[in-house]
Design a protein around this motif. Structure first.
Motif, short mmCIF file in Angstrom:
data_model
loop_
_atom_site.label_atom_id
_atom_site.label_comp_id
_atom_site.label_asym_id
_atom_site.label_seq_id
_atom_site.Cartn_x
_atom_site.Cartn_y
_atom_site.Cartn_z
N ARG A 1 -7.32 -14.42 -2.28
CA ARG A 1 -6.45 -13.78 -3.26
C ARG A 1 -7.21 -12.87 -4.21
NH1 ARG A 1 -1.39 -14.17 -4.89
NH2 ARG A 1 -1.00 -15.79 -3.33
N ASN A 2 -8.41 -13.24 -4.60
CA ASN A 2 -9.17 -12.44 -5.57
C ASN A 2 -9.67 -11.12 -4.97
OD1 ASN A 2 -8.83 -14.42 -7.52
ND2 ASN A 2 -10.76 -15.45 -7.02
N TYR A 3 -9.63 -11.01 -3.63
CA TYR A 3 -10.15 -9.81 -2.99
C TYR A 3 -9.07 -8.98 -2.30
CZ TYR A 3 -14.54 -12.22 -3.79
OH TYR A 3 -15.59 -12.86 -4.39
N ARG A 4 -7.81 -9.31 -2.53
CA ARG A 4 -6.73 -8.54 -1.95
C ARG A 4 -6.42 -7.33 -2.84
NH1 ARG A 4 -2.60 -13.50 -0.75
NH2 ARG A 4 -4.19 -14.95 0.00
N ILE A 5 -5.84 -6.32 -2.21
CA ILE A 5 -5.57 -5.06 -2.91
C ILE A 5 -4.11 -5.00 -3.34
CG2 ILE A 5 -5.66 -2.55 -2.76
CD1 ILE A 5 -8.39 -3.92 -2.53
N ARG A 6 -3.89 -4.76 -4.62
CA ARG A 6 -2.52 -4.61 -5.14
C ARG A 6 -2.08 -3.15 -4.99
NH1 ARG A 6 0.51 -7.88 -8.12
NH2 ARG A 6 -1.32 -9.24 -8.49
N SER A 7 -0.87 -2.94 -4.51
CA SER A 7 -0.36 -1.59 -4.30
C SER A 7 -0.32 -0.80 -5.60
CB SER A 7 1.05 -1.67 -3.69
OG SER A 7 1.54 -0.39 -3.42
N GLY A 8 -0.87 0.42 -5.55
CA GLY A 8 -0.87 1.28 -6.72
C GLY A 8 -1.98 1.00 -7.72
N SER A 9 -2.86 0.05 -7.41
CA SER A 9 -3.93 -0.32 -8.33
C SER A 9 -5.11 0.64 -8.22
CB SER A 9 -4.40 -1.75 -8.04
OG SER A 9 -5.00 -1.80 -6.76
N ARG A 10 -6.05 0.48 -9.14
CA ARG A 10 -7.25 1.31 -9.10
C ARG A 10 -8.07 1.02 -7.84
NH1 ARG A 10 -11.91 1.29 -13.74
NH2 ARG A 10 -12.75 -0.39 -12.49
N SER A 11 -8.02 -0.24 -7.41
CA SER A 11 -8.73 -0.61 -6.18
C SER A 11 -8.19 0.18 -4.98
CB SER A 11 -8.59 -2.11 -5.92
OG SER A 11 -9.20 -2.86 -6.95
N GLU A 12 -6.87 0.39 -4.96
CA GLU A 12 -6.29 1.15 -3.85
C GLU A 12 -6.72 2.61 -3.91
OE1 GLU A 12 -2.10 1.79 -1.45
OE2 GLU A 12 -2.04 0.99 -3.49
N MET B 1 0.84 -1.20 0.00
CA MET B 1 0.00 0.00 0.00
C MET B 1 0.88 1.25 0.00
SD MET B 1 -3.13 -1.23 0.16
CE MET B 1 -4.06 -2.66 0.71
N ILE B 2 0.40 2.30 -0.66
CA ILE B 2 1.18 3.53 -0.71
C ILE B 2 0.93 4.35 0.56
CG2 ILE B 2 1.16 3.58 -3.23
CD1 ILE B 2 -1.01 5.71 -3.09
N ALA B 3 1.79 5.35 0.76
CA ALA B 3 1.74 6.15 1.99
C ALA B 3 0.38 6.79 2.22
CB ALA B 3 2.84 7.20 1.96
#
Length: 297
Positions: free
Chosen positions: A122-133, A1-3
């Motif tokens: 896994r399908n519901y985890r948030i990738r850093s820098g993604s649109r979901s984040e 996750m970003i700052a």
């Protein structure tokens, strides 16, 4: 996750828990960045570059600085000995919670265990820098603004109390206010069935559970809740002013001012010329005399 995600999550969480002080919220926000000091390219890692590079080479990323075994003991030390440390470590713990939602997960019990902890499949985890984040950031910002407004109104508990107008909640809230001068607004029902709507000054709690003594300022009458009347609706309205207090172990004469005093189980009101003793509360200047002695307060 970003700052920014960590900061907005930490701030939103602290506001939901009732934080009001700007200093407290700032400390939680700063603390939310600290676990990433083991990553030289993180915001805090670039600020403290030498420390970050050293930690990254020694322990890697998301190991010791992402462990509850580091932050929980520091949190307890802060809770009992140094409140700023408590708020900083609360922010750090919020960082671990949020990273558990990340694709990689977190080793919460490193160095004793390398087991990864995750909050979702896994399908519901948030990738850093993604649109979901980015969507998460917007949600956390909205929550922060909403909870900030709620706290300005007195907090979620006050809003619920105002809506429900429960005497039990008003009583519990009064106990938390300490010496703050408070009023109760609502409806009183007297034993003869008469119902009066108004605003009463809270004098203090009595010896019986959930029992308060209040003052009807329009009639200058003290009313004991449950003995003289009961509230059908009650909302506590605390003020920023505080009662002055004094305890006297022997009867004294009130020369100037007005006081309320508790002797035994009951509260009484006393004006100049009256004899007072026990626990005394007052708002303005008073003067007490004992035989030939005089005491100003």
């Amino acid at each position: 996750m970003i700052a920014l995600t960590h900061i907005t999550f930490a701030v939103a969480t602290s506001l939901m828990l009732g934080a009001e002080s700007t200093t407290t919220i700032a400390l939680v926000g700063i603390g939310s960045l600290l676990p990433d000091i083991d990553h030289p390219r993180s915001t805090v890692g670039m600020i403290f570059s030498p420390i970050s590079i050293y930690l990254n080479k020694k322990v890697g990323h998301r190991t010791l600085t992402h462990s509850l075994l580091l932050w929980v003991p520091l949190n307890l030390i802060g809770l009992y000995f140094y409140k700023p440390l408590f708020f900083i470590t609360m922010g750090a713990i919020s960082h671990l919670v949020l990273d558990s939602w990340n694709v990689s997960g977190v080793m919460l019990f490193n160095p004793f265990s390398e087991k990864l902890f995750v909050l979702a499949g896994r399908n519901y985890r948030i990738r850093s820098g993604s649109r979901s984040e980015l969507i998460l950031i917007v949600i956390f910002l909205f929550m922060s603004l909403m909870m900030g407004h709620v706290n300005k109104l007195g907090g979620a508990r006050i809003i619920i109390q105002t809506t429900m107008a429960s005497y039990n909640m008003a009583y519990e809230n009064y106990l938390k206010k300490g010496l703050n001068i408070s009023y109760i607004e609502g409806k009183l029902r007297f034993p003869n069935g008469y119902i009066k709507e108004g605003r009463w000054l809270v004098i203090g709690k009595n010896s019986r559970y959930m029992e308060l003594t209040i003052l009807d300022e329009s009639t200058d009458e003290l009313i004991k809740i449950y003995q003289d009347a009961e509230f059908l609706k009650a909302v506590l309205k605390p003020t920023k002013d505080k009662w002055e207090t004094i305890k006297v172990s022997v009867p004294m004469k009130l020369k100037k001012g007005t006081v309320y005093f508790k002797s035994g189980k009951n509260w009484r009101k006393a004006a100049a010329g009256s004899t007072v003793y026990g626990y005394i509360i007052y708002r303005d200047y008073i003067e007490l005399t004992e035989f030939e002695k005089s005491y100003d307060y």
